[in-house]
Design a protein around this motif. Structure first.
Motif, PDB file in Angstrom:
ATOM      1  N   PRO A   1      -1.187 126.479  20.783  1.00 32.49           N
ATOM      2  CA  PRO A   1      -0.685 125.482  19.695  1.00 32.49           C
ATOM      3  C   PRO A   1      -1.301 125.650  18.619  1.00 32.49           C
ATOM      4  O   PRO A   1      -0.905 124.846  17.584  1.00 32.49           O
ATOM      5  CB  PRO A   1      -0.173 124.200  20.565  1.00 32.49           C
TER       6      PRO A   1
ATOM      7  N   HIS B   1       4.218 121.550  19.337  1.00 38.80           N
ATOM      8  CA  HIS B   1       5.374 122.416  18.962  1.00 38.80           C
ATOM      9  C   HIS B   1       4.839 123.626  18.370  1.00 38.80           C
ATOM     10  O   HIS B   1       3.753 123.893  17.990  1.00 38.80           O
ATOM     11  CB  HIS B   1       6.163 121.664  17.928  1.00 38.80           C
ATOM     12  N   LEU B   2       5.913 124.571  18.336  1.00 37.96           N
ATOM     13  CA  LEU B   2       5.564 125.881  17.578  1.00 37.96           C
ATOM     14  C   LEU B   2       4.885 125.658  16.175  1.00 37.96           C
ATOM     15  O   LEU B   2       5.690 124.705  15.365  1.00 37.96           O
ATOM     16  CB  LEU B   2       6.779 126.903  17.525  1.00 37.96           C
TER      17      LEU B   2
ATOM     18  N   ALA C   1       7.303 131.146  21.892  1.00 40.98           N
ATOM     19  CA  ALA C   1       7.126 129.709  22.558  1.00 40.98           C
ATOM     20  C   ALA C   1       5.860 129.057  22.399  1.00 40.98           C
ATOM     21  O   ALA C   1       5.031 130.131  22.400  1.00 40.98           O
ATOM     22  CB  ALA C   1       7.891 129.338  23.638  1.00 40.98           C
ATOM     23  N   VAL C   2       5.716 127.885  22.193  1.00 43.37           N
ATOM     24  CA  VAL C   2       4.317 127.454  22.269  1.00 43.37           C
ATOM     25  C   VAL C   2       3.947 127.069  23.718  1.00 43.37           C
ATOM     26  O   VAL C   2       4.803 126.699  24.599  1.00 43.37           O
ATOM     27  CB  VAL C   2       4.250 126.285  21.497  1.00 43.37           C
TER      28      VAL C   2
ATOM     29  N   THR D   1       4.318 134.048  24.416  1.00 41.73           N
ATOM     30  CA  THR D   1       3.760 132.444  24.367  1.00 41.73           C
ATOM     31  C   THR D   1       2.488 132.568  23.468  1.00 41.73           C
ATOM     32  O   THR D   1       1.621 133.401  23.530  1.00 41.73           O
ATOM     33  CB  THR D   1       3.120 131.952  25.773  1.00 41.73           C
TER      34      THR D   1
END
Lengths: 407, 407
Positions: free
Chosen positions: A252, A105-106, A155-156, A249
């Motif tokens: 992570p 996740h982020l 976003a991841v 993007t």
């Protein structure tokens, strides 16, 4: 068999991310070593960190790394060495799951996103591709160019990117005035590295470049997806907006400055004298080998190989400039470098440069023509600090281009 | 004796803010009627809202209005009429405190801040003051100019503003190349109105202008403080950054679109055809009388009186443009109009326009020369919808200029 990026996550890396799994449904703090993801909350519950005076079990259970990123560097350093020891002893397996079983996740809650333009070669190449002239912006020798980005769109990896709609001139390669609305025709990637703020910078603190590292928790790869036709029309007078805010993007795993310490290299010398606050006698970059792989019609090609050490302005410079007017930086804020480009033909961190804004298309090895991104194109950034055997890398930052929405 | 702004907060206003007091130490949701602040959590506890199906007692106890702003408009409307009835009946006094006894806080948690430039007169005047030519940006007839601002620097009135440091050319009134570092010499205000997002816009939702009101919770006054010398140098190529990110002030009470409904006026006709998504047959502005008062050396002077209904691009247009590339808007996001200016000499919403970037100084009634803001200057924006007797206003958005920090 190890995964493609197992070698990026050696015992000397110990990056931080937010992960979940079937067994651990709530996203929480984790690290990765090889192909194992170690959940830090469960690891803390076994008493691993009990000698460290910080409420780690609670901090590691949070759904973002902000509280951990804000801890003093010496506490973070103790956590890192404790994880390394526990791993070496094998005292971690109840907290570990295979990378294939987890969702990432982020890693942080990002309050503000700032995007610099810190590479000389990018600035000159982009200038030439758009205006025909190789010229630095008026202040570039005094501070890096920069704009505020959009945090809600970050976003991841591996989030797909939908081709955005927008308004632009009908043919972005020639100057003319017919403005149309429709799906972007000049979708690009931008290969960047981002710094995640750890210890916050209070409003009015006015950092010197030499003091800025204390506020960087770690680095990630960033793809600042760009709609070049939309951006070209909107840039005058207030800078990029819809050309950028549809998607960004990040990779992570946040690789800490401590893990990257070994890969510090001196920044290039200044071409002109700079103001004392931004002057940094020990200015450093990081020797990170960055690559862009483009997969089209089943064939993968490396479209860029460039070293992050080529950057003219370092993160220390960027953060000093960012705070000198009194601006606050909060833990979790993302400060990105702008496109990383070098001097070589294969060192262009975006297609705007590489194909000269689409005017000098390349031929890919599978024979297709490369101007900008097609629907279905897959873009993958990777970054490895130093040599592969050093075991410190970023994994990848990936996105596939989806067709524009119906409108 | 009623306070200066009691008349702004008649029974037809019912704005929302976040307040605390000695008695109620935790910041929480409140409204203001006349000079009384009514705490909505305590009001809810008396059963006032029990007929409304939303967890209001819990929502009103939160330290920001985001959850309330995200509620369906019909629920918000029921809350408003219920407050009006309770006030008329006198059933609210246990939840009320005098305005002088409360402290007001940032009303919403702001994820992203977007600043448009939607006034024709501002664009033309600013262009002339800076470049000598009255010209619209290339796309201005198709969509409003816009940049992403800094959310971490947004504070609620009456926060003092420290004169920022920065790099700029030595004399901002003539073209030359010596770049120096020091306290800003051209500190300005920008009179703006901001829309606070209520119901979020999902990424990819691509709003039409005609549908955008559903996502606006209400409006506030905004002072987008600007360091014109810093801004002038950095604008090329990526837009404003340090020239803006040191401070933005908003008024504490969010006036809902429902309260403003009565003051809708048709937006000016389009000069050119626009894309269908941004075309809005029923485009409306709000008849809000805005004023800027400048207090220097003890003397107060009104430096600007302008109507918000002069804006060429409306909030509906702005929000449609903002989302058309797929950008998500979150509840609490702030979308500001840019400087509000009209055609008259006293309708300039910033000093850049009014003093022609300092090159045509004005003489204030107390004999001092006005180019840009001096230390100690107090800037106060006010806004009243319709006529004073309509009782719908914004109170004020105030800031005093503090000297630059030592560096």
């Amino acid at each position: 068999m190890p995964s493609a990026y197992a070698s990026h996550f050696g015992i000397n890396n110990v990056p931080y991310g937010i992960a979940s799994s079937t067994k651990r449904a709530t996203p929480q703090a984790a690290t990765r070593i090889g192909d194992e993801v170690i959940f830090l909350g469960p690891l803390a519950e076994t008493g691993t960190f009990k000698h460290i005076s910080a409420p780690l079990p609670e901090i590691f259970r949070q759904t973002a790394l902000n509280a951990f990123a804000a801890l003093p560097k010496d506490v973070q350093s103790q956590v890192r060495s404790t994880i390394q020891k526990a791993y070496s002893r094998g005292d971690y397996s109840s907290a570990a799951e295979p990378i294939g079983d987890v969702t990432l996740h982020l890693p942080v809650q990002i309050g503000d996103f700032t995007d610099f333009s810190a590479s000389k070669d990018h600035v000159l190449n982009a200038s030439e591709a758009v205006t025909g002239t190789r010229a630095y912006p008026p202040a570039f020798m005094k501070y890096p160019s920069v704009y505020a980005g959009r945090s809600s769109s970050i976003a991841v990896s591996p989030k797909p990117v939908v081709r955005p709609h927008g308004q632009f001139v009908e043919d972005y390669t020639v100057p003319q005035k017919t403005i149309i609305f429709g799906p972007c025709r000049a979708l690009d990637y931008e290969l960047e590295v981002g710094a995640v703020i750890g210890k916050p910078v209070e409003g009015g603190q006015m950092l010197k470049a030499a003091d800025a590292d204390a506020h960087i928790f770690g680095l990630v790869l960033v793809n600042d997806w760009s709609a070049r036709d939309v951006q070209a029309l909107e840039m005058n007078p207030l800078g990029p907006f819809n050309g950028k805010n549809f998607a960004t993007t990040i990779s992570p795993w946040i690789v800490t400055l401590e893990a990257l310490k070994k890969f510090e290299v001196p920044a290039p010398p200044r071409d002109e004298t700079v103001s004392s606050f931004i002057d940094d006698k020990n200015a450093v970059n990081y020797a990170i080998n960055l690559e862009v792989q483009l997969k089209r019609n089943g064939a993968t090609e490396t479209t860029c190989r460039v070293g992050f050490e080529t950057m003219y302005w370092t993160f220390r410079h960027m953060i000093a400039h960012h705070t000198i007017g009194g601006c606050e930086l909060r833990t979790g804020d993302l400060v990105a470098s702008g496109t990383v480009s070098g001097q070589g033909d294969d060192e262009h961190g975006c297609l705007l440069e590489q194909t000269f804004n689409g005017k000098r298309p390349k031929t890919l090895s599978n024979g297709t023509e490369l101007r900008y991104l097609n629907d279905g194109d897959e873009v993958r950034f990777t970054g490895v600090a130093g040599l592969p055997e050093d075991g410190v890398g970023f994994g990848d930052c990936y996105g596939v281009v989806m067709p524009a929405r119906e409108f």
